[in-house]
Design a protein around this motif. Sequence first.
Motif, short mmCIF file in Angstrom:
data_model
loop_
_atom_site.label_atom_id
_atom_site.label_comp_id
_atom_site.label_asym_id
_atom_site.label_seq_id
_atom_site.Cartn_x
_atom_site.Cartn_y
_atom_site.Cartn_z
N MET A 61 0.83 -1.20 0.00
CA MET A 61 0.00 0.00 0.00
C MET A 61 0.87 1.26 0.00
SD MET A 61 -3.39 -0.87 2.33
CE MET A 61 -2.66 -1.85 3.63
N VAL A 85 2.41 1.62 -3.55
CA VAL A 85 1.49 2.17 -4.56
C VAL A 85 1.38 3.69 -4.41
CG1 VAL A 85 -0.93 2.26 -5.26
CG2 VAL A 85 0.16 0.05 -4.88
N ASN A 139 -7.50 -4.52 0.99
CA ASN A 139 -6.74 -3.41 0.41
C ASN A 139 -5.28 -3.79 0.20
OD1 ASN A 139 -8.80 -1.44 0.18
ND2 ASN A 139 -8.70 -1.00 2.35
N ALA A 189 -3.31 -3.96 -3.29
CA ALA A 189 -2.08 -3.17 -3.43
C ALA A 189 -0.91 -4.03 -3.90
CB ALA A 189 -1.74 -2.49 -2.10
#
Length: 218
Positions: A82, A85, A188, A192
């Motif tokens: 995450m 990204v 998430n 990611a």
Amino acid sequence: HRSKQHNNHSIQNMKSFAATTTLALLAASANAFSPNFNDVKTLPGIVAPTGFFDPLGLAAKADEPTLKRYREAELTHGRVAMLAVVGFLVGEKVEGSSFLFDASIQGPAITHIPQVPVPFWFTLAIAIGALELRRAENGWVAPEDLPIGKPGLLLDSYVPGDLGFDPLGLKPSDAEEFNEMATRELQNGRLAMLAAAGFLAQEAVDGQGIIEHLTSSV
């Protein structure tokens, strides 16, 4: 006299029962957020439409300590992905205008690493090392206490991913809400990891930045 002894004995029993009950409640409260790794199909992160997705049968081959390490690794990699990204997108968006490194870092994100001055990497390595040491102290059994043949054993009291870092107080006090939040984080993080891998592959193939791809396709 016997009646008094009986009463005292009854009071002691009641106190003992109350203490035991209180300790049990505290233990239950402490473990309320601890996933049940003996039943993998109840763990956070299982959502429709895939449900329990384990095509390689890794869970069936793993014991509870191994499953805890798997979940710890998944959460850690998801969190790093995450950040990666965000780093891809922000790093390319502020290219040439950032106050860092005299705004000299340019090009696709995968080319930024060799452009960063060497002292920065020493600082970053020390910071990461300190954070990893803290994580190891919080979650792992000390090397001198490890059973033979069981390296990397997590503490029984450690909940994978729970580093005690919650400056905004977002952690729910309700177990069900906590599991929902844990599922969102896992989802998430999984997305990611796929996105970061896609970013790396795309930039390696054609040498164009992700932001450049996005703006050129609009």
